[in-house]
Enzyme design. Sequence first.
Site, PDB file in Angstrom:
ATOM      1  N   ASP A 116       6.545  -0.767  -3.744  1.00 49.75           N
ATOM      2  CA  ASP A 116       6.742   0.045  -2.553  1.00 49.75           C
ATOM      3  C   ASP A 116       7.439  -0.810  -1.499  1.00 49.75           C
ATOM      4  O   ASP A 116       7.328  -2.033  -1.519  1.00 49.75           O
ATOM      5  CB  ASP A 116       5.381   0.514  -2.027  1.00 49.75           C
ATOM      6  CG  ASP A 116       5.497   1.814  -1.239  1.00 49.75           C
ATOM      7  OD1 ASP A 116       6.637   2.256  -1.002  1.00 49.75           O
ATOM      8  OD2 ASP A 116       4.463   2.388  -0.868  1.00 49.75           O
ATOM      9  N   PHE A 146      11.196   3.707  -3.430  1.00 48.09           N
ATOM     10  CA  PHE A 146      11.533   2.420  -4.032  1.00 48.09           C
ATOM     11  C   PHE A 146      11.580   2.525  -5.563  1.00 48.09           C
ATOM     12  O   PHE A 146      12.497   2.023  -6.220  1.00 48.09           O
ATOM     13  CB  PHE A 146      10.514   1.359  -3.589  1.00 48.09           C
ATOM     14  CG  PHE A 146      10.703   0.012  -4.226  1.00 48.09           C
ATOM     15  CD1 PHE A 146      11.857  -0.732  -4.009  1.00 48.09           C
ATOM     16  CD2 PHE A 146       9.717  -0.522  -5.055  1.00 48.09           C
ATOM     17  CE1 PHE A 146      12.028  -1.990  -4.599  1.00 48.09           C
ATOM     18  CE2 PHE A 146       9.876  -1.777  -5.648  1.00 48.09           C
ATOM     19  CZ  PHE A 146      11.048  -2.502  -5.420  1.00 48.09           C
ATOM     20  N   SER A 181       7.235   9.860  -1.290  1.00 49.57           N
ATOM     21  CA  SER A 181       7.450   9.439   0.096  1.00 49.57           C
ATOM     22  C   SER A 181       8.776   8.721   0.193  1.00 49.57           C
ATOM     23  O   SER A 181       9.161   7.990  -0.721  1.00 49.57           O
ATOM     24  CB  SER A 181       6.324   8.507   0.559  1.00 49.57           C
ATOM     25  OG  SER A 181       6.355   7.314  -0.183  1.00 49.57           O
ATOM     26  N   VAL A 220      -0.061   8.979   8.937  1.00 50.63           N
ATOM     27  CA  VAL A 220      -1.384   8.560   9.387  1.00 50.63           C
ATOM     28  C   VAL A 220      -1.381   7.048   9.536  1.00 50.63           C
ATOM     29  O   VAL A 220      -0.873   6.334   8.669  1.00 50.63           O
ATOM     30  CB  VAL A 220      -2.473   8.976   8.363  1.00 50.63           C
ATOM     31  CG1 VAL A 220      -3.842   8.571   8.862  1.00 50.63           C
ATOM     32  CG2 VAL A 220      -2.422  10.480   8.126  1.00 50.63           C
ATOM     33  N   ALA A 222      -3.067   4.280   8.927  1.00 54.53           N
ATOM     34  CA  ALA A 222      -4.122   3.545   8.213  1.00 54.53           C
ATOM     35  C   ALA A 222      -3.647   3.344   6.788  1.00 54.53           C
ATOM     36  O   ALA A 222      -2.767   4.061   6.313  1.00 54.53           O
ATOM     37  CB  ALA A 222      -5.432   4.315   8.226  1.00 54.53           C
ATOM     38  N   ASP A 229      -2.750   8.302  -6.650  1.00 55.89           N
ATOM     39  CA  ASP A 229      -3.418   8.796  -7.865  1.00 55.89           C
ATOM     40  C   ASP A 229      -3.912  10.230  -7.667  1.00 55.89           C
ATOM     41  O   ASP A 229      -3.827  11.067  -8.563  1.00 55.89           O
ATOM     42  CB  ASP A 229      -4.603   7.876  -8.226  1.00 55.89           C
ATOM     43  CG  ASP A 229      -4.173   6.409  -8.285  1.00 55.89           C
ATOM     44  OD1 ASP A 229      -3.080   6.142  -8.816  1.00 55.89           O
ATOM     45  OD2 ASP A 229      -4.916   5.542  -7.792  1.00 55.89           O
TER      46      ASP A 229
END
Length: 311
Positions: A116, A146, A181, A220, A222, A229
């Site tokens: 990533d 990626f 993403s 978000v 965090a 998964d």
Amino acid sequence: MECRVLSIQSHVVRGYVGNKSATFPLQVLGFEVDSINSVQFSNHTGYPHWKGQVLTAEELNVLYEGIKLNKVNRYDYILTGYSRDKSFLEVVVDIIQELKKDNPSLVYVCDPVMGDHGAMYVPENLLPVYKNIVVPLADILTPNQFEAELLTGRKMNKEEDALEVMDLLHKMGPQTVVLTSTDLPSKQGDQFLVAFGSQKIVKPDGTNTSQKICIDIPKVDAVFVGTGDLFAAMLLAWTHHHPKDLKTACEKTVSVMHHVIKRTITYATEMAGPGKRPSPAQLELRMVQSKADIEDPAIVVEAKVLQKSLH
């Protein structure tokens, strides 16, 4: 007809990652899940300490042999995620090929976990195995930006690049590709990240078309473990329920993610106390508490249909 999934992923005693992230949600949605645990660790590796065992390629073979000897090796779906060993991945490939021979309509959902944000976190010798053997076997593929760039050798700087990369991935094998993403700018501003999806559809007259979508996902602040998964497992479930409607399947998948993450962050912040960053233990996904959302997610995002293109 009952639907049976073989899931080959990691297992943790405490918390939610790999099979622990995928099994419960799939069961809640009515799937029978047979899991092979590629590792058994005390917890995920984001904690200060972790201990455990790794399943070898040979041991994987032995487990599969047992299933085969009892003639219970018929599956509707296979789900795979993180693998960090070339010989292990090669045995997984042998198993998938054999199961597909037994059941030609078997659907293989592959999350090609390699890295990533520009860095690989698996050995580099896995890339050619994914590229040349695993991806061509996959029916549904869920790379991040990626990983998609690694597999196609193509960089993504704008939306058109993402659509092109998905077409290149289709050419390698998978009917359905979701870029889970990307770093591409969202039209809704920098509080969102963009995911893309593409599904090849064969029309009654035999010609191919594809439905392409994009979806803005609220960011978000965090670091969660096990979300990828969960994403792959939910995409498996919702594409099963909406086989020709990637838009709905992605909206439901992303909505489940949203509810689970929101519940987790609320809990973790509360547990950590004002002004403190939550610990890995506090940030474990609130999976059991999200059972109702997994079964019937309130839709909180809308996917945009980009194009139906002829190929």
